[in-house]
Design a protein around this motif. Structure first.
Motif, short mmCIF file in Angstrom:
data_model
loop_
_atom_site.label_atom_id
_atom_site.label_comp_id
_atom_site.label_asym_id
_atom_site.label_seq_id
_atom_site.Cartn_x
_atom_site.Cartn_y
_atom_site.Cartn_z
N PHE A 144 75.39 84.47 70.69
CA PHE A 144 76.33 85.59 70.78
C PHE A 144 77.46 85.53 69.74
O PHE A 144 77.70 86.50 69.02
N TYR B 134 76.50 80.68 74.35
CA TYR B 134 76.97 81.81 73.54
C TYR B 134 77.45 81.40 72.15
O TYR B 134 77.46 82.23 71.24
N ARG C 73 76.76 94.86 71.02
CA ARG C 73 77.26 93.52 70.74
C ARG C 73 78.51 93.24 71.57
O ARG C 73 78.48 92.50 72.53
N THR D 264 69.46 90.82 74.04
CA THR D 264 70.55 90.06 73.43
C THR D 264 71.79 90.19 74.30
O THR D 264 71.98 91.21 74.97
N PRO D 265 72.66 89.18 74.32
CA PRO D 265 73.89 89.30 75.10
C PRO D 265 74.80 90.38 74.52
O PRO D 265 74.85 90.59 73.31
N CYS D 266 75.49 91.05 75.40
CA CYS D 266 76.44 92.10 75.00
C CYS D 266 77.62 92.03 75.96
O CYS D 266 77.43 91.93 77.17
#
Length: 913
Positions: free
Chosen positions: A309, A300, A399, A361-363
């Motif tokens: 991230f 991340y 996000r 995408t990471p959230c």
């Protein structure tokens, strides 16, 4: 080591001698005796420590011994890369034992029967008997020496230095006794088999040790900070960049929330299907820790310039934030559809190249803050902690978001929130006490997780534990292709389950690549039917013993979807699944969170065996079941008319023993034979009668399906037989076995026997069929309301029998699909000509689905075009009104399923409007 420590003054043999004594203690007072032995050893260590250091500050502690006593909790030392097989090869090589000698075979085949003595059934126990005549009885090594050697082995493994690794093993072997080696092997394998729980070890060391370990997840810190047993940890210490076990939620039910909170308000939060994650921030440095304390900062990003991230959320933090610790859920976000993806899909949110592979995408959804600018907030109530969140960051969609939270007060509030979660294919909801403080690794602190699978009848997916495997054939050869699944037997004290009952066998629903990957992650053990593991209980006489098994604590949960729970003598639970298929291997879940026998029974009772998703309705449980059971008998006794009462059988003469030992209950008679005359005949032919059937009742006789008969049918435990069968028996003076046409209702056991001897229309597989039997069979076919449905299940049964891996043309065999080629839900508008969904409809039919013209009660799926989601809300509204939910999907689900040659899990294919 240049620096002297207490561990360098205590012989390793003193520790192994202690462990051997603890292991051997048995009996009622064994726990107290074991604790006393360990307590004496710790006291001796502390005394030596105090004498040597005389109160001076030092990092030297009991950690050197603790990391050997509980190696499975040791995280400072990396993996050794050594399992039983490799240790056996090393010992054979070092001691120059012939591989085909008796001792060589014992080491290589340690799990084979007759290689062990007493309770020494593991590799360490076998090695002890091989080594005891080869090694000296005394050891020269100290605890410090052993730790240094094990550190070197772990480092050699990390550097792939096999020579150094072998050298250090030789060093340990040459300088220890056979008894030392037995315990050394268990330390290396991180499986002590002490019969002494980690809770007992912790509480013997210090009354706050386990609580503090749950916070810091470090044995070293526990031993250093709690060296003095009289010093208490009055306040939980949470430190930035040090992982801790997060607070957990206990299982809850919508209809019980009002009593849980005493009528007070509670918070309702969405429970996202992601990965529990801690975010630690100190100035411009970041660290991320999973629920188990593993660090994912590399993935991340440890700063604003690295990772997939941190660069995206660094500017979301307000300028005045210097440090903080946030608790939340890491998920995947699909920007193309503005959708939060569920973990049930085929991806892992922790991998670095998630964006490259899937376009996600990471959230992160943040629901709690535990530290703010150096101030620990855990002792503040939740309602005060969440206020700090607004001072920490500015949320950005996709996000980093603040978890949604609303107030509730009634069970209907809870049910409505759960139904919204079901519609949105979310994992469930969290219900939290606003006054709760944060307690790491505690499930009883006022947080409750409510998921559809915890509420009987809401889900058709079950979390089962894979405990056995069956070797595959063809392209599935050389690996386990089918799996034996089990459910856990709950313990009385709430600890992790120790016994598991077999429940079903599953072999479809996954791709060959998923199967290979899953097999690679499991360390299978050969199943020995003469020495079967006690923790896995199979049905008595179960023929299909697995080829391999895996200890439950090392097993994985699998998410299984099925059509029905049916009775079966082949599995210990007494039930199994009809048409099971794997939805997903849930390697993200803990083994002890699988379904329990209690939950299985509750689900079976509430759903009447049928598994189909539906919505929560708290009104269904508004009346106590106990009340119903108390009131029903009184009401029945008050309304029984004289013609329906039993007769006095004291003067009836017995003329035959035809029904000797059999108990009957007659509900009503026929035009020719009244209830009383039938009861008289029963006694004449050797039987006994009761007015209310019990578990000893042979069968219930009835002519009409009256109210009492319906009540007995709903209990689903009695054989209810037509009066005509009994009449034929006594008129011919011959006992005639039941056939399906004789039955009004069959118990589970009789139904299973009939299934083996007759087809669904009552036609025998073994006996010659006469004219009357043919008429009855055709009449039974005519009674069925939907011939297509019957035929579909028959074909599905055949496909499972002859194509156990997956039938290529039966992908959608059990699906009844409504394809939305019309513009409205109620089909009031005309059919859309040349709709692209017409091809989808043909594809579905070609691969086994039944296409429905309207949305009837049996529709399981509704398919929409991915380019037109304008009617999603209308279908959802319709779904809310149904007892049995249907899946609302796009045609992409159909295409991906055909491409994958298996019916893909519905999660992830729902349209978003």
């Amino acid at each position: 080591m240049s620096t002297k420590t207490i561990a360098s003054a205590i012989k390793f043999s003193e520790l192994t001698g202690l462990l051997e004594k603890i292991k051997k203690i048995q009996g009622k007072s064994s726990l107290d005796q074991k604790k006393r032995l360990l307590s004496n050893f710790i006291a001796k260590w502390r005394e030596a420590h105090n004498t040597y250091y005389k109160g001076k500050a030092t990092d030297d502690s009991f950690y050197s011994a603790m990391r050997l006593i509980m190696p499975h909790l040791e995280k400072e030392r990396g993996p050794y890369g050594t399992k039983e097989t490799m240790l056996a090869k090393s010992y054979i090589s070092i001691l120059q034992i012939g591989e085909e000698s008796a001792d060589g075979r014992k080491l290589k085949h340690f799990s084979a029967p007759k290689h062990t003595k007493g309770d020494e059934s593991d590799f360490a126990g076998v090695a002890y008997y091989v080594l005891k005549d080869r090694l000296a009885d005394k050891t020269s090594l100290t605890i410090q020496d052993v730790n240094d050697a094990l550190d070197a082995i772990a480092l050699a493994n990390a550097n792939k230095d096999k020579v150094l690794k072998e050298k250090k093993l030789l060093y340990l072997l040459q300088n220890t006794s056979a008894l030392d080696n037995k315990w050394l092997i268990r330390m290396i394998l991180r499986d002590m088999k002490l019969g002494f729980s980690q809770h007992s070890v912790f509480t013997t060391f210090h009354q706050d040790a386990e609580d503090y370990f749950n916070v810091c997840t470090s044995l070293q810190k526990v031993c250093q900070r709690l060296h003095n047993p009289s010093v208490r940890m009055h306040e939980i210490e949470i430190t930035v960049f040090e992982p801790f076990r997060p607070m957990l939620g206990d299982r809850g039910q919508p209809n019980k929330v009002e009593s849980l909170f005493g009528g007070k308000e509670f918070f309702i939060e969405t429970k996202y299907d992601g990965e529990r994650m801690q975010l630690h921030k100190d100035k411009d440095e970041y660290k991320y820790f999973s629920r188990g304390g593993l660090e994912y900062s590399k993935t991340y990003g440890a700063n604003a310039f690295d990772g997939n991230f941190t660069p995206q959320i660094h500017n979301c933090f307000l300028p005045e934030v210097k440090s903080c610790i946030l608790d939340g859920e890491m998920m995947a976000y699909d920007a193309s559809t503005d959708t939060i993806m569920t973990k049930g899909g085929s991806f892992d949110v922790k991998v670095e190249n998630l964006f490259d592979k899937k376009g996600y995408t990471p959230c992160m959804s943040i629901f709690d803050v535990l530290m703010f600018n150096g101030k620990v907030l855990t002792n503040l109530p939740l309602r005060e902690r969440v206020k700090y969140l607004e001072e920490v960051l500015v949320p950005v969609q996709g996000r980093i978001m603040l978890g949604d939270r609303k107030l509730g007060k009634t069970k209907q509030d809870c049910a409505d929130a759960l139904n919204n979660a079901i519609d949105n294919r979310e994992e469930g909801i969290m219900v939290k006490d606003p006054e709760s403080i944060y307690k790491p690794n505690v499930r009883t602190g006022g947080w409750y997780k409510i998921k559809p699978e915890y509420v009987g009848g809401l889900m058709d997916e079950l979390d089962l534990l894979i405990v056995g495997g069956y070797m595959g054939k063809g392209r599935r050869s050389n690996m386990m292709s089918h799996f034996l699944c089990a459910v856990a037997v709950p313990t009385d004290d709430g600890s992790h389950p120790k016994v598991f009952h077999s429940f079903c066998k599953v072999g479809t629903g996954y791709s060959i690549d998923e199967l290979r990957q899953f097999n690679d992650e499991i360390d299978w053990l050969k199943y020995n039917k003469d020495k079967a593991p006690d923790c896995i209980v199979l049905a008595q006489g179960f023929k299909e013993k697995p080829d391999a098994w895996v200890p439950p604590s090392k097993a994985y949960i699998v998410q299984v979807k099925a059509a029905e729970i049916t009775a079966s003598r082949s599995f210990k639970t007494g039930y199994t699944l009809r048409f099971p298929r794997v939805e997903k291997f849930r390697t993200d879940k803990n083994w002890y969170d699988c379904m329990t026998t209690t939950e299985l029974e509750d689900l079976r009772n509430k759903s009447q065996g049928k598994l189909a998703g539906r919505h929560a309705d708290v009104s269904e449980e508004s009346e106590s079941p106990k009340k119903k059971r108390k009131l029903a008998p009184r009401q029945e006794r008050a309304t029984v008319a004289s013609q329906f009462r039993g007769i006095d059988t004291s003067t009836v003469l017995k003329i035959s023993e035809m029904f000797a030992g059999k108990e009957f209950s007659v509900i009503n008679g026929s035009a020719k034979y009244s209830k009383q005359s039938l009861e008289k005949k029963i006694v004449e032919y050797g039987g006994t009668i009761v007015q209310n059937p019990s578990s000893d009742t042979y069968c219930v006789l009835a002519e009409k399906v009256a109210l009492k008969v319906k009540n007995l049918i709903s209990r689903n435990i009695y054989d209810i037989v037509k009066v005509d069968w009994f009449v034929r028996c006594f008129e011919s003076n011959t006992y005639i076995p039941w056939v399906p046409s004789d039955m009004i209702h069959t118990s589970a056991i009789t139904a299973e026997r009939f299934a083996q001897e007759y087809d669904r229309y009552g036609d025998s597989y073994y006996n010659d069929t006469g004219t009357e039997q043919i008429k009855q069979a055709f009449a039974k076919i005519g009674e069925e309301k939907d011939g297509t449905s019957l035929m579909t299940e028959d074909v599905a049964e055949i496909e499972m029998k002859y194509f156990p891996d997956e039938c290529p043309l039966g992908i959608f065999r059990l699906a009844r699909v409504y394809v939305d080629v019309n513009h409205t839900v109620n089909n009031s508008e005309s059919h859309i000509p040349n709709s692209p969904l017409e091809i989808t409809s043909l594809d579905l039919r070609f691969y086994g689905a039944t296409i429905a013209d309207t949305i009837d009660d049996d529709v399981s799926h509704v398919v929409l075009h991915s380019g037109d989601v304008s009617r999603v809300k209308k279908f959802r509204d319709l779904n809310r009104k149904r007892d049995k939910k249907f899946h609302i999907l796009t045609d992409t689900w159909v295409l991906d399923s055909i491409k994958s040659s298996r019916m893909m899990p519905e999660r992830g294919y729902e349209p978003h409007c």
